[in-house]
Scaffold this motif. Structure first.
Motif, PDB file in Angstrom:
ATOM      1  N   ASP A 138       7.255  87.301   0.376  1.00 20.43           N
ATOM      2  CA  ASP A 138       6.674  87.016  -0.856  1.00 20.43           C
ATOM      3  C   ASP A 138       5.160  87.271  -1.316  1.00 20.43           C
ATOM      4  OD1 ASP A 138       9.384  86.118  -1.755  1.00 20.43           O
ATOM      5  OD2 ASP A 138       9.012  83.826  -1.617  1.00 20.43           O
ATOM      6  N   GLU A 139       4.475  86.832  -0.247  1.00 20.39           N
ATOM      7  CA  GLU A 139       3.012  87.152  -0.386  1.00 20.39           C
ATOM      8  C   GLU A 139       2.936  88.510  -0.014  1.00 20.39           C
ATOM      9  OE1 GLU A 139      -0.723  86.114   2.408  1.00 20.39           O
ATOM     10  OE2 GLU A 139       0.742  84.391   2.070  1.00 20.39           O
ATOM     11  N   LEU A 140       3.404  89.176   0.928  1.00 20.60           N
ATOM     12  CA  LEU A 140       3.233  90.660   1.123  1.00 20.60           C
ATOM     13  C   LEU A 140       3.675  91.345  -0.378  1.00 20.60           C
ATOM     14  CD1 LEU A 140       4.784  91.161   4.353  1.00 20.60           C
ATOM     15  CD2 LEU A 140       2.410  91.530   3.974  1.00 20.60           C
ATOM     16  N   LEU A 141       4.944  91.080  -0.947  1.00 16.66           N
ATOM     17  CA  LEU A 141       5.263  91.729  -2.099  1.00 16.66           C
ATOM     18  C   LEU A 141       4.201  91.460  -3.178  1.00 16.66           C
ATOM     19  CD1 LEU A 141       7.501  93.444  -3.598  1.00 16.66           C
ATOM     20  CD2 LEU A 141       8.388  90.922  -4.074  1.00 16.66           C
ATOM     21  N   ALA A 142       3.695  90.408  -3.317  1.00 14.49           N
ATOM     22  CA  ALA A 142       2.537  89.969  -4.499  1.00 14.49           C
ATOM     23  C   ALA A 142       1.477  90.805  -4.043  1.00 14.49           C
ATOM     24  CB  ALA A 142       2.187  88.673  -4.461  1.00 14.49           C
ATOM     25  N   LEU A 143       0.882  90.842  -2.682  1.00 17.23           N
ATOM     26  CA  LEU A 143      -0.302  91.725  -2.503  1.00 17.23           C
ATOM     27  C   LEU A 143      -0.008  93.530  -2.728  1.00 17.23           C
ATOM     28  CD1 LEU A 143      -2.808  92.338  -1.128  1.00 17.23           C
ATOM     29  CD2 LEU A 143      -1.732  92.602   1.042  1.00 17.23           C
ATOM     30  N   MET A 144       1.222  93.862  -2.472  1.00 15.22           N
ATOM     31  CA  MET A 144       1.746  95.334  -2.541  1.00 15.22           C
ATOM     32  C   MET A 144       1.624  95.722  -4.077  1.00 15.22           C
ATOM     33  SD  MET A 144       4.692  95.822   0.165  1.00 15.22           S
ATOM     34  CE  MET A 144       4.823  97.408  -0.588  1.00 15.22           C
ATOM     35  N   THR A 145       2.217  94.642  -5.066  1.00 12.19           N
ATOM     36  CA  THR A 145       2.237  94.729  -6.513  1.00 12.19           C
ATOM     37  C   THR A 145       0.663  94.957  -6.891  1.00 12.19           C
ATOM     38  OG1 THR A 145       4.323  93.580  -6.537  1.00 12.19           O
ATOM     39  CG2 THR A 145       3.113  93.704  -8.510  1.00 12.19           C
ATOM     40  N   THR A 146      -0.180  93.955  -6.671  1.00 10.20           N
ATOM     41  CA  THR A 146      -1.672  93.996  -7.138  1.00 10.20           C
ATOM     42  C   THR A 146      -2.209  94.982  -6.487  1.00 10.20           C
ATOM     43  OG1 THR A 146      -1.602  91.561  -6.544  1.00 10.20           O
ATOM     44  CG2 THR A 146      -3.865  92.762  -6.751  1.00 10.20           C
ATOM     45  N   LEU A 147      -2.099  95.561  -5.239  1.00 10.20           N
ATOM     46  CA  LEU A 147      -2.673  96.933  -5.151  1.00 10.20           C
ATOM     47  C   LEU A 147      -1.930  98.081  -5.782  1.00 10.20           C
ATOM     48  CD1 LEU A 147      -2.316  96.379  -0.910  1.00 10.20           C
ATOM     49  CD2 LEU A 147      -4.379  96.389  -2.544  1.00 10.20           C
ATOM     50  N   ALA A 148      -0.910  98.004  -6.216  1.00  7.18           N
ATOM     51  CA  ALA A 148      -0.201  99.082  -6.719  1.00  7.18           C
ATOM     52  C   ALA A 148      -0.903  98.934  -8.256  1.00  7.18           C
ATOM     53  CB  ALA A 148       1.327  99.132  -6.868  1.00  7.18           C
ATOM     54  N   ARG A 149      -0.862  97.960  -8.874  1.00  4.05           N
ATOM     55  CA  ARG A 149      -1.410  97.919 -10.111  1.00  4.05           C
ATOM     56  C   ARG A 149      -2.873  98.335 -10.229  1.00  4.05           C
ATOM     57  NH1 ARG A 149      -1.100  92.565 -10.818  1.00  4.05           N
ATOM     58  NH2 ARG A 149       1.105  92.962 -11.364  1.00  4.05           N
ATOM     59  N   THR A 150      -3.446  97.859  -9.166  1.00  5.36           N
ATOM     60  CA  THR A 150      -4.963  98.396  -8.998  1.00  5.36           C
ATOM     61  C   THR A 150      -5.257  99.765  -9.184  1.00  5.36           C
ATOM     62  OG1 THR A 150      -5.741  96.182  -8.024  1.00  5.36           O
ATOM     63  CG2 THR A 150      -7.200  97.945  -7.679  1.00  5.36           C
ATOM     64  N   THR A 151      -4.414 100.300  -8.131  1.00  2.04           N
ATOM     65  CA  THR A 151      -4.537 101.893  -7.944  1.00  2.04           C
ATOM     66  C   THR A 151      -4.109 102.537  -9.265  1.00  2.04           C
ATOM     67  OG1 THR A 151      -3.854 101.796  -5.478  1.00  2.04           O
ATOM     68  CG2 THR A 151      -3.541 103.783  -6.622  1.00  2.04           C
ATOM     69  N   LEU A 152      -3.072 102.092  -9.984  1.00  2.00           N
ATOM     70  CA  LEU A 152      -2.702 102.667 -11.223  1.00  2.00           C
ATOM     71  C   LEU A 152      -3.841 102.653 -12.440  1.00  2.00           C
ATOM     72  CD1 LEU A 152      -0.475 103.896 -13.054  1.00  2.00           C
ATOM     73  CD2 LEU A 152       0.267 101.801 -13.647  1.00  2.00           C
ATOM     74  N   GLU A 153      -4.541 101.431 -12.199  1.00  2.00           N
ATOM     75  CA  GLU A 153      -5.521 101.102 -13.395  1.00  2.00           C
ATOM     76  C   GLU A 153      -6.621 102.036 -12.964  1.00  2.00           C
ATOM     77  OE1 GLU A 153      -6.139  97.177 -13.064  1.00  2.00           O
ATOM     78  OE2 GLU A 153      -4.892  96.499 -14.146  1.00  2.00           O
ATOM     79  N   GLU A 154      -7.007 102.410 -11.689  1.00  2.00           N
ATOM     80  CA  GLU A 154      -8.176 103.183 -11.258  1.00  2.00           C
ATOM     81  C   GLU A 154      -7.793 104.803 -11.514  1.00  2.00           C
ATOM     82  OE1 GLU A 154      -8.443 102.423  -7.125  1.00  2.00           O
ATOM     83  OE2 GLU A 154      -9.782 100.672  -7.413  1.00  2.00           O
ATOM     84  N   THR A 155      -6.371 105.053 -11.475  1.00  2.00           N
ATOM     85  CA  THR A 155      -6.086 106.444 -11.696  1.00  2.00           C
ATOM     86  C   THR A 155      -6.146 106.516 -13.168  1.00  2.00           C
ATOM     87  OG1 THR A 155      -4.386 106.403  -9.823  1.00  2.00           O
ATOM     88  CG2 THR A 155      -4.050 108.077 -11.545  1.00  2.00           C
ATOM     89  N   ILE A 156      -5.771 105.693 -14.047  1.00  2.00           N
ATOM     90  CA  ILE A 156      -5.746 105.899 -15.518  1.00  2.00           C
ATOM     91  C   ILE A 156      -7.310 106.135 -15.881  1.00  2.00           C
ATOM     92  CG2 ILE A 156      -5.473 104.832 -17.413  1.00  2.00           C
ATOM     93  CD1 ILE A 156      -2.954 103.561 -16.395  1.00  2.00           C
ATOM     94  N   ALA A 157      -8.154 105.301 -15.319  1.00  2.00           N
ATOM     95  CA  ALA A 157      -9.610 105.159 -15.758  1.00  2.00           C
ATOM     96  C   ALA A 157     -10.128 106.684 -15.367  1.00  2.00           C
ATOM     97  CB  ALA A 157     -10.153 104.023 -14.856  1.00  2.00           C
ATOM     98  N   GLU A 158      -9.886 107.071 -14.193  1.00  6.50           N
ATOM     99  CA  GLU A 158     -10.387 108.475 -13.641  1.00  6.50           C
ATOM    100  C   GLU A 158      -9.881 109.477 -14.444  1.00  6.50           C
ATOM    101  OE1 GLU A 158      -9.416 109.206  -9.694  1.00  6.50           O
ATOM    102  OE2 GLU A 158     -10.701 107.218  -8.901  1.00  6.50           O
ATOM    103  N   ALA A 159      -8.593 109.313 -15.170  1.00  4.80           N
ATOM    104  CA  ALA A 159      -7.981 110.487 -15.855  1.00  4.80           C
ATOM    105  C   ALA A 159      -8.838 110.360 -17.543  1.00  4.80           C
ATOM    106  CB  ALA A 159      -6.368 110.341 -16.280  1.00  4.80           C
TER     107      ALA A 159
END
Length: 208
Positions: free
Chosen positions: A156-177
């Motif tokens: 559960d903790e690993l899934l939450a961490l992966m979700t957070t990392l994925a969300r952060t990566t997506l936000e950074e990608t959108i910001a760069e775009a």
């Protein structure tokens, strides 16, 4: 339909390696980590080890590669068959068998310097009675002065961490775009106005 633990891992055996980025590298890395822990706790080199929930052989193969003597068992026959194939591919000899770690005394002969159970096998014991059965069964297989080593993953903790990392990566990608699509107009250089011919004084004009 609710699958039994055995059925679940029988179905997963063919794809279990996909949990890891590189399963072959995970085998070596986990073997090294466990080897360090076992040697530091026992003060010994090559050990006799029982992996009582071996799955497809992730830890057992890794430890065998480092010179330990392995017996490996699992509740899932298909996982054990996959582990045999992988051990052959890695070039290591392991004594494999199918066994429930709640009843090891009737399935596995002898005792061992260490018994291991990794990758969240113990949390499948959903009742106190099952957990006690497993603990007693495992204890019977640990030689006097030996060691039992288990790992538990908080998925559960690993899934939450992966979700957070994925969300952060997506936000950074959108910001760069967005940043790259917002172009700043090029700086313009004003051209000086054309120079007017010098005005002549009346006296100068008359003399020309």
């Amino acid at each position: 339909m609710t699958l039994s633990i055995q059925e679940f891992y029988d179905r997963l055996a063919g794809e279990y390696h996909l949990i890891f980025g590189s399963w072959d590298e995970a085998v070596k890395w986990q073997g090294e980590v466990l080897d360090t822990l076992l040697r530091s706790e026992t003060g010994r080199g090559s050990l006799s080890i029982l992996d009582c929930s071996c799955g497809i052989g992730t830890q057992a193969i890794g430890l065998a590669l480092l010179g330990h003597r392995l017996t490996a068992t699992d509740l899932s026959p298909r996982s054990v068959e996959r582990a045999k194939q992988e051990a052959k591919r890695f070039g290591v000899e392991i004594d494999f068998g199918t066994a429930d770690f709640r009843t090891l005394e009737g399935s596995v002969e002898g005792t061992f310097d260490a018994v291991i159970s990794c990758d969240n096998a113990l949390p499948h014991m959903m009742s106190r009675d099952d957990l006690l059965l497993a603990a007693r069964s495992i204890r019977w297989k640990v030689r006097e002065g030996g060691l039992f080593l288990a790992s538990i993953r908080n998925y559960d903790e690993l899934l939450a961490l992966m979700t957070t990392l994925a969300r952060t990566t997506l936000e950074e990608t959108i910001a760069e775009a967005n940043e790259s699509s917002t172009t700043t107009p090029p700086a313009t250089t004003r051209r000086p106005p054309p120079r007017r011919p010098p005005q002549l004084h009346r006296e100068q004009a008359r003399t020309m």
